[in-house]
Design an enzyme around this catalytic site. Structure first.
Site, mmCIF file in Angstrom:
data_model
loop_
_atom_site.group_PDB
_atom_site.id
_atom_site.type_symbol
_atom_site.label_atom_id
_atom_site.label_comp_id
_atom_site.label_asym_id
_atom_site.label_seq_id
_atom_site.Cartn_x
_atom_site.Cartn_y
_atom_site.Cartn_z
ATOM 1 N N GLU A 164 0.800 -1.229 0.000
ATOM 2 C CA GLU A 164 0.000 0.000 0.000
ATOM 3 C C GLU A 164 0.834 1.280 0.000
ATOM 4 O O GLU A 164 0.337 2.365 0.260
ATOM 5 C CB GLU A 164 -0.951 0.005 1.224
ATOM 6 N N TYR A 166 3.415 2.033 2.041
ATOM 7 C CA TYR A 166 3.997 2.425 3.330
ATOM 8 C C TYR A 166 5.520 2.159 3.326
ATOM 9 O O TYR A 166 6.072 1.664 2.342
ATOM 10 C CB TYR A 166 3.306 1.669 4.478
ATOM 11 N N ARG A 214 2.462 -8.636 4.320
ATOM 12 C CA ARG A 214 1.533 -8.074 3.322
ATOM 13 C C ARG A 214 2.386 -7.480 2.215
ATOM 14 O O ARG A 214 3.061 -6.478 2.403
ATOM 15 C CB ARG A 214 0.655 -7.023 4.002
ATOM 16 N N HIS A 252 -1.545 3.791 -1.781
ATOM 17 C CA HIS A 252 -2.613 4.739 -1.474
ATOM 18 C C HIS A 252 -2.618 5.923 -2.433
ATOM 19 O O HIS A 252 -3.636 6.558 -2.635
ATOM 20 C CB HIS A 252 -2.499 5.230 -0.029
ATOM 21 N N GLN A 339 -18.558 4.409 3.067
ATOM 22 C CA GLN A 339 -19.107 5.629 3.688
ATOM 23 C C GLN A 339 -18.973 5.671 5.208
ATOM 24 O O GLN A 339 -18.776 6.741 5.770
ATOM 25 C CB GLN A 339 -20.580 5.787 3.305
#
Ligand code: SF4
Length: 669
Positions: A164, A166, A214, A252, A339
């Site tokens: 992601e 990081y 991951r 991201h 949401q």
């Protein structure tokens, strides 16, 4: 029914009871005062529901690695006790739990961030400092120390967050690693940091402790990894004793959706399947897996050894249990809306779930049997009415639910028609089944009057009557070329080739997408091509030029406000809707003054310049007003009345608010 999903997985020193991993998800409880008690209840409920292995939200191994200044960290023995509450609660329910260790690197939202090189991330205002050799070695030790503390706290393992975008991912890719020492440059050097972290953890925690890595299998950013590099990392991790490898898709900062509702189910499992050809450790796949059928298919096809689901377990903690008891049709399916979960986390609010308002509120929102059963009428079977009716009936009230439409769902029935929002069908299926199970008396196709309700002998009446679209005062608004969004989505009135949409809120975007997107099943392959994802993995990061077929229809999406069109949409999904409309050549205009509508089209003024949009139709999505016709007469007759959902606040159609309000009222009535 789901043999592949429900088969245990033997890890040698321990066994997982099935193939479901609850993926890491930050809830916001980690930082709340007293949050760990709530977190323990949250995870325990998921363990009771049958998930094999839970991964916690990301916890930093040191101060500089925190995502936000007050973010969670596990570095000191005195921090162990609160984690023990979580592990004991999970173990008491027969589950297992691993702590995710996340070092944010340049994604940190504070000025003390570190990264392999001093390159600012496009999604953080802070420029990181490049790590020194000493800081790199200390960080590796910090990962090991956190793992040891996790073990002491009773965790069954750790997950090292290497994807992601990081810190660890930043070391792996040339995009963010410009170092010239032994931690940068060649592939071997760039992989050194992740491999040394796992080696150090394994040395510290011993053999019988789960280490999940991951791994970013598809970066979806320029200068990301090649497939061969991903495979090399996987092999390197195997050598130093990793137990499981989890799939990460997209940094991201990538501008490609990976988990939004418009992403086809299981869109990225092919990546894990590709890696599986080269590695021996069990692989976990993820992203948009939200039903037992999809999970079973992936596992049965041998694409992965486990599936990771995070949001689906927020939506329904009993997902696995229901699947194993052939009650799959009772699962409250995650609709991937983001949401109440991710959008909340990004706003530093506690996560919950649009379709399950109890998520992360397990100790606060409960629905015990009522000592005083009442006879209740609910008018309106939209999200608010449905939620109230079910929870109230489950508490032991006698509930009659009325709707003038011939089907339940209210505004969900319009949402489900929007391409990419088909998951709303699942919510309707779920509520239909739940209504039946909890014994709500359902009366469809019947318009209620105050007299009929007053004559029904009800103790209290709940008005969930929804909204009516607002008609703006524009000269010519009565022109036959003007349609309301309900006439388009509900009545399916024909719409011409040139269309102006007035109002660029959530509904305006939905209608614009409805007009320009192709309807019907869109294949996974087609979706991947449209977003420029290279399934042959020939380019770094798996990127290629998107292939989009422009629609035949020309659409203008207009708003009065001066702000950017789509600014008010969800943090994690607004950019996707804007990108879709842009790629479909929808013209988005803000600061629009509407002058008149006539045979020529829609006359507007933007920045003082008048123009006429030569449209066949003008579709009005300019907000809505609450529908409360029955209220006055019922109150005049002295009947207790409650108003929930759009009938209460109609500003934006807000299913999240509606469902929560219905649930909260049902909990206390
Ligand atoms: Fe899924 Fe939406 Fe619930 Fe998040 S809020 S878990 S995306 S249904």
């Amino acid at each position: 029914r789901y043999p592949a999903l429900l088969t245990p997985l033997d890890l040698g020193f321990t066994q997982l009871r099935n193939r479901v991993l609850m993926g890491s998800m930050h809830t916001g409880l980690e930082e709340e005062k007293g949050g760990f008690d709530k977190l323990a209840a949250f995870y325990a409920e998921r363990a009771r529901g049958g998930v094999a292995l839970i991964v916690t939200g990301g916890i930093a191994p040191n101060l500089r690695g925190r995502l936000v200044p007050h973010g969670s960290q596990l570095s000191f023995p005195w921090q162990v006790a609160k984690h023990r509450k979580v592990t004991e609660a999970v173990h008491a329910e027969g589950g297992k739990i691993a702590l995710q260790i996340l070092h944010a690197g340049r994604y940190a939202y504070h000025p003390f961030s570190l990264a392999p090189s001093a390159i600012k991330a496009p999604i953080s205002p802070f420029k990181p400092r490049a790590m020194s050799e000493r800081q790199i070695l200390a960080t590796i030790r910090d990962f090991a120390r956190t793992s040891e503390l996790a073990r002491r706290a009773g965790y069954d393992g750790v997950e090292v967050m290497g994807s992601e975008g990081y810190l660890i991912n930043q070391f792996i890719c040339e995009r963010t690693n410009h170092r010239t020492d032994r931690w940068g440059g060649s592939l071997e050097n760039r992989l050194r940091f992740p491999v040394e972290i796992v080696r150090a953890i394994r040395e510290r925690v011993g053999k019988d402790f789960i280490i999940i890595f991951r791994l970013s299998m598809l970066d979806l950013v320029e200068q990301g990894s090649f497939l061969e590099e991903v495979i090399a990392l996987g092999k390197g991790l195997e050598e130093v004793g990793v137990t499981l490898i989890n799939t990460g898709i997209g940094w991201h900062e990538a501008r490609i959706p990976t988990i939004a509702t418009s992403v086809p189910r299981g869109a990225f499992t092919w990546v894990t399947a590709e890696l599986k050809k080269h590695l021996k450790v069990p692989l976990i796949t993820t992203n948009r897996i939200n039903t037992p059928e999809v999970a079973e298919q992936i596992l049965a096809a041998g694409e992965a050894d486990m599936v990771s689901m995070a949001r689906p377990l927020l939506a329904d903690p009993e997902f696995v249990l229901k699947a194993s008891e052939a009650r799959g049709d009772e699962i409250n399916t995650c609709i991937a809306c983001n949401q109440a979960c991710l959008d909340h986390v990004f706003k530093q609010k506690r996560a919950s779930c649009l379709v399950n308002p109890r998520a992360c509120f397990e100790t606060e929102l409960n629905f015990g049997r009522t000592p005083q059963p009442k006879k209740l009428a609910v008018v309106g079977a939209g999200p608010a009415g449905l939620a109230f009716a079910c929870y109230a009936a489950e508490r032991g009230h006698r509930v009659s639910l009325f709707d003038q439409a011939g089907e339940i769902g209210g505004q969900f029935n319009f949402a489900k028609q929007i391409p990419g929002k088909e998951e709303f069908h699942e919510t309707l299926r779920y509520f239909a089944k739940r209504l039946e199970r909890c014994g709500v008396e359902l009366y469809l196709g019947q318009r209620q009057s105050a007299e009929s309700l007053l004559g029904g002998g009800f103790d209290e009446i709940i008005l969930a009557t929804g909204i009516r679209p607002r008609t703006p005062a524009i000269p010519g608004i009565e022109h036959p070329k003007v349609l309301s969004y309900l006439e388009v989505l509900r009545d399916h009135k024909p719409v011409g080739q040139k269309v102006a949409v007035i109002g660029a809120g959530g509904i305006g975007f939905d209608v614009a997408e409805y007009l320009v997107e192709s309807h019907g099943e869109r294949s996974k392959a087609q979706w991947l091509k449209e977003w420029g994802i290279d399934t042959r993995f020939e380019q770094r990061g798996g990127l290629m030029q998107p292939v989009v077929v422009a629609p035949e229809r020309q659409v203008w999406l207009l708003q009065r406000k001066e702000s950017k069109v789509g600014d008010g949409l969800g943090k994690t999904t607004g950019w996707i809707h804007r990108a879709v409309l842009k790629s479909r050549r929808v013209e988005m205009l803000s600061g629009v003054q509407y002058r008149r509508i006539d045979d020529e089209g829609l006359h507007i003024e933007v920045g003082g310049v008048a123009q006429c949009l030569p449209v066949d139709h003008v579709i009005v999505c300019a907000g809505q007003e609450p529908l409360r016709e029955l209220e006055a007469d019922l109150r005049a007759a002295g009947k207790p009345v409650h108003i929930i959902g759009g009938a209460d606040v109609a500003a934006e159609l807000d299913a999240k608010r509606a469902i929560r309000q219905g649930a909260e009222l049902a909990a206390i009535i």
